[in-house]
Write an enzyme that holds these catalytic residues in place. Structure first.
Site, mmCIF file in Angstrom:
data_model
loop_
_atom_site.group_PDB
_atom_site.id
_atom_site.type_symbol
_atom_site.label_atom_id
_atom_site.label_comp_id
_atom_site.label_asym_id
_atom_site.label_seq_id
_atom_site.Cartn_x
_atom_site.Cartn_y
_atom_site.Cartn_z
ATOM 1 N N SER A 157 -22.670 25.050 -13.099
ATOM 2 C CA SER A 157 -21.562 25.601 -13.892
ATOM 3 C C SER A 157 -20.959 27.118 -13.555
ATOM 4 C CB SER A 157 -22.451 25.856 -15.468
ATOM 5 O OG SER A 157 -22.508 24.651 -15.970
ATOM 6 N N GLU A 362 -29.616 21.447 -18.329
ATOM 7 C CA GLU A 362 -30.787 22.228 -18.452
ATOM 8 C C GLU A 362 -31.878 21.482 -19.092
ATOM 9 O OE1 GLU A 362 -30.275 26.212 -19.478
ATOM 10 O OE2 GLU A 362 -28.262 26.140 -18.988
#
Length: 378
Positions: A157, A362
């Site tokens: 990201s 995550e």
């Protein structure tokens, strides 16, 4: 445990909500359609102090607590999930590990910039090392006063626009995960390049892409936390990152409830508002209840972190539940909207696509269950 917001926390909520409604929400649909990175919004977030919310003011940050941070990420994600995760990555995955493990020199050179005008990315995932983060193949070899790094990362990201990267590579392959070290890398360093930016199902403007290291030379001063400390840094960083992603999931779900309430009141069938039908009311009631429960878990994890307590399990619970609720609530929001919910003109279609990623990045939902179960069985 009383989670009544303090005066400062309410001010953060009002400020970020106003910013999100004025500057973030109006761009959300266009960013989703084009997949472009919202550079102008990131610049505005920097000026508002949202890029380094929890960073000590000594290094240019806002010095806010984790509950305030989670509130801000929820409000941003309620308007645009892409913007929410861009902000979350910079705060949780970039600022935090440098502040927690970096030297004063690293904080002066990098943390100050990340907290104000810069943008960071966190390079852990590789083509063959996703959930199994210990199976890294990128390697750093010591040479002279620094290291030479070769390898690659994927699904990173902020990769498209970030100027500071925290990357994890092997300095001692024989040690497995204990041989992983973390480095701070800058865009423009010879041997470092950004590859393909992925065309994704949701959060389409967060610039997630590939990183390549081809004889990348990094000075020893850019080693973060010492050799062999990388895996510990990555795992502890992800604990805090999960609070941010859980808050993002709550924001997405809240937006879906907002849209469903509005639509159900306005839409008429059989001569009356569909909000009068019990089936619709039950959808709305379940949405509101599950969102409230998820928000409570997020704030519970943030509360533990703010008090210096262990919060790995609390963060895992928050992310597990909030992401599951986000997917379920957005799916049911489409059901409330009927056929219109399946059309891109309606916000809930975008929210449904955005929600899914919160179960994956995550740490997948399965990883969160492993963390929780492992704690129970110890």
């Amino acid at each position: 445990m009383d989670f009544t917001l303090s005066k400062e926390q309410r001010l953060v909520q009002r400020t970020v909500r106003d910013f999100a409604e004025r500057e973030v929400g109006p761009l959300a649909q266009e960013i989703d359609q084009s997949g472009r990175f919202p550079v102008e919004t990131v610049e505005k977030m920097g000026k508002l102090g949202l890029l380094g919310m929890m960073v000590d003011p000594r290094w240019g940050g806002g010095g806010l607590d984790t509950i305030s941070y989670s509130i801000a990420i929820e409000e941003l994600s309620r308007a645009c999930a892409t913007t929410g995760v861009i902000c979350s990555v910079n705060n949780s995955l970039c600022c935090w590990p440098i502040e927690a493990f970096g030297t004063d020199d690293q904080k002066e050179r990098y943390l100050r910039r990340l907290a104000t005008t810069g943008l960071g990315a966190f390079g852990l995932t590789e083509p063959g090392a996703g959930t199994d983060a210990g199976s890294q193949r990128s390697v750093a070899v010591r040479e002279g006063e620094g290291y030479v790094i070769n390898g690659s990362k994927v699904f990173i990201s902020n990769a498209e626009k970030a100027d500071i990267f925290i990357i994890f590579v092997l300095t001692d392959p024989k040690q497995g995960s204990r041989g992983i070290s973390a480095f701070i890398v800058e865009r423009g360093m010879p041997g470092f390049s950004v590859g393909k930016i992925e065309d994704k199902m949701g959060i389409r403007g967060n610039g997630a892409g590939e990183l390549f290291f081809d004889d990348l030379r990094v000075p020893r001063a850019n080693l973060l936390g010492g050799e062999g400390k990388g895996f510990k840094i990555a795992m502890s960083t992800l604990d805090g990152g999960r609070i941010g992603i859980a808050a993002q999931a709550v924001g997405i779900a809240q937006a879906a409830l907002d849209e469903s309430l509005r639509y159900s009141i306005e839409r008429e069938q059989f001569g009356k508002s569909i909000s009068k039908f019990q089936a619709i009311q039950w959808f709305l009631a379940d949405m509101a209840t599950e969102i409230a429960a998820s928000r409570h878990l997020v704030r519970r994890a943030a509360y533990a972190k703010d008090r210096g307590r262990s919060y790995s399990v609390e963060a895992a619970m928050a992310k597990l539940m909030a992401s599951d609720v986000a997917v379920r609530v957005t799916r049911n929001a489409i059901q409330v909207h009927g056929g219109y919910g399946y059309i891109k003109d309606y916000t809930v279609e975008r929210l449904y696509r955005d929600a899914k990623i919160t179960e994956l990045y995550e740490g997948t939902s399965e990883v969160q269950r492993m963390v929780i179960a492992g704690s129970l069985l110890r």
